[in-house]
Scaffold this active site. Structure first.
Site, PDB file in Angstrom:
ATOM      1  N   THR A  47       0.819  -1.211   0.000  1.00 34.95           N
ATOM      2  CA  THR A  47       0.000   0.000   0.000  1.00 34.95           C
ATOM      3  C   THR A  47       0.851   1.259   0.000  1.00 34.95           C
ATOM      4  O   THR A  47       1.958   1.271   0.557  1.00 34.95           O
ATOM      5  CB  THR A  47      -0.904   0.007   1.256  1.00 34.95           C
ATOM      6  OG1 THR A  47      -1.502   1.287   1.400  1.00 34.95           O
ATOM      7  CG2 THR A  47      -0.115  -0.285   2.521  1.00 34.95           C
ATOM      8  N   TYR A  63      -1.610  -0.346  10.172  1.00 42.72           N
ATOM      9  CA  TYR A  63      -1.903  -0.959   8.868  1.00 42.72           C
ATOM     10  C   TYR A  63      -0.682  -0.840   7.950  1.00 42.72           C
ATOM     11  O   TYR A  63      -0.190  -1.840   7.405  1.00 42.72           O
ATOM     12  CB  TYR A  63      -3.123  -0.284   8.226  1.00 42.72           C
ATOM     13  CG  TYR A  63      -3.298  -0.624   6.772  1.00 42.72           C
ATOM     14  CD1 TYR A  63      -3.610  -1.917   6.385  1.00 42.72           C
ATOM     15  CD2 TYR A  63      -3.126   0.347   5.778  1.00 42.72           C
ATOM     16  CE1 TYR A  63      -3.751  -2.240   5.040  1.00 42.72           C
ATOM     17  CE2 TYR A  63      -3.266   0.027   4.444  1.00 42.72           C
ATOM     18  CZ  TYR A  63      -3.575  -1.265   4.071  1.00 42.72           C
ATOM     19  OH  TYR A  63      -3.697  -1.588   2.744  1.00 42.72           O
TER      20      TYR A  63
HETATM   21  N1  UFG Z   1     -13.071  11.414   1.944  1.00 38.98           N
HETATM   22  C1  UFG Z   1     -14.074  12.349   2.174  1.00 38.98           C
HETATM   23  N2  UFG Z   1     -15.307  11.889   2.512  1.00 38.98           N
HETATM   24  C2  UFG Z   1     -15.593  10.567   2.637  1.00 38.98           C
HETATM   25  C3  UFG Z   1     -14.567   9.608   2.385  1.00 38.98           C
HETATM   26  C4  UFG Z   1     -13.313  10.078   2.049  1.00 38.98           C
HETATM   27  O1  UFG Z   1     -13.864  13.553   2.098  1.00 38.98           O
HETATM   28  O2  UFG Z   1     -16.740  10.222   2.973  1.00 38.98           O
HETATM   29  C5  UFG Z   1     -11.726  11.896   1.574  1.00 38.98           C
HETATM   30  C6  UFG Z   1     -10.657  11.476   2.553  1.00 38.98           C
HETATM   31  O3  UFG Z   1     -10.594  12.387   3.621  1.00 38.98           O
HETATM   32  C7  UFG Z   1      -9.425  11.489   1.656  1.00 38.98           C
HETATM   33  C8  UFG Z   1      -9.958  11.068   0.286  1.00 38.98           C
HETATM   34  O4  UFG Z   1     -11.366  11.292   0.346  1.00 38.98           O
HETATM   35  O5  UFG Z   1      -8.936  12.780   1.548  1.00 38.98           O
HETATM   36  C9  UFG Z   1      -9.721   9.600  -0.028  1.00 38.98           C
HETATM   37  O6  UFG Z   1     -10.132   8.839   1.083  1.00 38.98           O
HETATM   38  P1  UFG Z   1     -10.337   7.252   1.046  1.00 38.98           P
HETATM   39  O7  UFG Z   1     -10.853   6.845   2.397  1.00 38.98           O
HETATM   40  O8  UFG Z   1     -11.134   6.893  -0.141  1.00 38.98           O
HETATM   41  O9  UFG Z   1      -8.880   6.683   0.809  1.00 38.98           O
HETATM   42  P2  UFG Z   1      -7.495   6.976   1.576  1.00 38.98           P
HETATM   43  O10 UFG Z   1      -6.703   7.864   0.688  1.00 38.98           O
HETATM   44  O11 UFG Z   1      -7.693   7.417   2.962  1.00 38.98           O
HETATM   45  O12 UFG Z   1      -6.915   5.511   1.734  1.00 38.98           O
HETATM   46  C10 UFG Z   1      -6.420   4.772   0.662  1.00 38.98           C
HETATM   47  C11 UFG Z   1      -6.630   3.292   0.942  1.00 38.98           C
HETATM   48  C12 UFG Z   1      -5.852   2.849   2.121  1.00 38.98           C
HETATM   49  C13 UFG Z   1      -4.395   3.193   1.896  1.00 38.98           C
HETATM   50  C14 UFG Z   1      -4.247   4.675   1.577  1.00 38.98           C
HETATM   51  C15 UFG Z   1      -2.836   4.965   1.215  1.00 38.98           C
HETATM   52  O13 UFG Z   1      -8.004   3.040   1.146  1.00 38.98           O
HETATM   53  O14 UFG Z   1      -5.981   1.446   2.289  1.00 38.98           O
HETATM   54  O15 UFG Z   1      -5.057   5.026   0.499  1.00 38.98           O
HETATM   55  O16 UFG Z   1      -2.650   6.300   0.908  1.00 38.98           O
HETATM   56  F1  UFG Z   1      -3.682   2.926   2.995  1.00 38.98           F
END
Ligand code: UFG
Length: 328
Positions: A117, A141
């Protein structure tokens, strides 16, 4: 010869199984069904319900099916969960993966592809982030995946084993033929949440943080279509079978979209102007995480075919509508 896919009943694993079968491979899935679904496994594959931490079981499966390569997806993947339950994450992602590696060594299975990841980088200092960047995970994680990368490196140095570690960025979308998709209940990923809000499955959604140092103030991520992601694994498999050396490669497209841009795209695709409220920052979010994706293209020969946010959202939306009516 057959490929063992651990976690093949889950989101990415079920797409991998389809891609392998479509390429003419024999496939065996090992999944404990903790987050996967029997219906998600194409019936052309053999499904073994069991625990990847059970080394004797893994070895039996390898022997019985003539496995030559393992593609290892089975894992726990929710960052905040890992903060609450670090030992559970080290057990699933590190200790049990050691059992899979030990089974490979004991049974002479020579190739392993491991789902890692972008979380291993933590908050990158230089963007886009390359595989050479320092690894500083900020959650159990990320650490659980990084330790497993190291374990794999060391096992490969000592034994007849080669590997490709793929560091995933933001995986989204669904099989373009509508055969599988992201089905996890209560998923927290942005595109899934936005599509569910458009469908009225959620009353509204939140935009976590609008004051980041990015062009529109919301976080930027590198969203990769799940079909392109699994094709990178096929390229990795071909690389390893052809005698290619072990390597680590980012899996992203090399450019990002902000949360606002994603929401605008979901509104355009679904033609629903659903409610998205501005909310405080979510703890642990980095402002921007975008892959330097050069290595996968040049050294694995990976050529993405779905680098298009609209296509990704269309696929996620089609799958979500299908899921709302029962997947199979
Ligand atoms: N976000 C929102 N509203 C929501 C959901 C997400 O604004 O309801 C934002 C988050 O704050 C973030 C972006 O959208 O800025 C992306 O969020 P995600 O939860 O879709 O994904 P992440 O970037 O947090 O996480 C992903 C993977 C993880 C991994 C990570 C590594 O899901 O498993 O990237 O950077 F670890």
């Amino acid at each position: 010869m057959a490929v063992l896919v651990t976690g093949g009943a889950g989101y990415i694993g079920s797409h991998m199984v389809l891609e392998l079968l479509d390429a003419g491979e024999a496939v065996v899935v090992l999944d404990n069904l903790s987050t996967g679904f029997v219906w998600a496994v194409d019936p052309r594959a053999t499904l073994v319900v069991g625990d990847m931490g059970d080394q004797a079981l893994v070895e039996t499966v390898m022997r019985q099916h003539g496995i030559d390569a393992v593609i290892h997806f089975a894992a726990r993947i929710v960052v905040p969960d890992s903060v609450a339950d670090p030992l559970g994450y080290y057990l699933a992602n590190t200790v049990k993966t050691r059992a899979v590696m030990a089974a490979c060594v004991a049974q002479g299975v020579r190739h392993m592809i491991f789902s890692s990841t972008a979380a291993v980088y933590g908050t990158p200092e230089v963007m886009p982030v390359s595989e050479e960047a320092p690894t500083r995970p900020e959650s159990p994680y990320g650490t659980s995946k990084l330790i497993t990368e190291w374990m794999l490196r060391d096992a490969a140095a000592a034994h007849d084993l080669t590997y490709v570690v793929l560091r995933y960025f933001n995986v989204a979308g669904a099989d373009p033929k509508g055969r599988t998709g992201q089905s996890t209940p209560n998923a927290t990923h942005l595109i899934k949440v936005a599509v569910q809000t458009a469908l009225g499955l959620r009353e509204k959604m939140d935009v976590f943080g609008t004051d980041y140092p990015t062009p529109d103030g919301t976080c930027v991520r590198d969203y990769i279509h799940v079909t392109d992601l699994v094709r990178a694994h096929l390229s990795a498999l071909a690389h390893l079978r052809a005698g290619g050396e072990s390597m680590v490669a980012n899996c992203g497209y090399g450019h990002g979209y902000s949360v606002k841009e994603v929401i605008d795209t979901v509104r355009a695709v679904t033609k629903v102007s659903f409610r998205a409220d501005y909310a405080p920052r979510r703890p642990g979010d980095a402002a921007a995480v975008v892959a330097d994706a050069t290595r996968a293209r040049t050294r694995l020969g990976w050529t993405p075919a779905h680098d298009d946010l609209t296509k990704i959202v269309e696929a996620a939306y089609a799958w979500e509508r299908r899921l709302a009516n029962g997947p199979r």
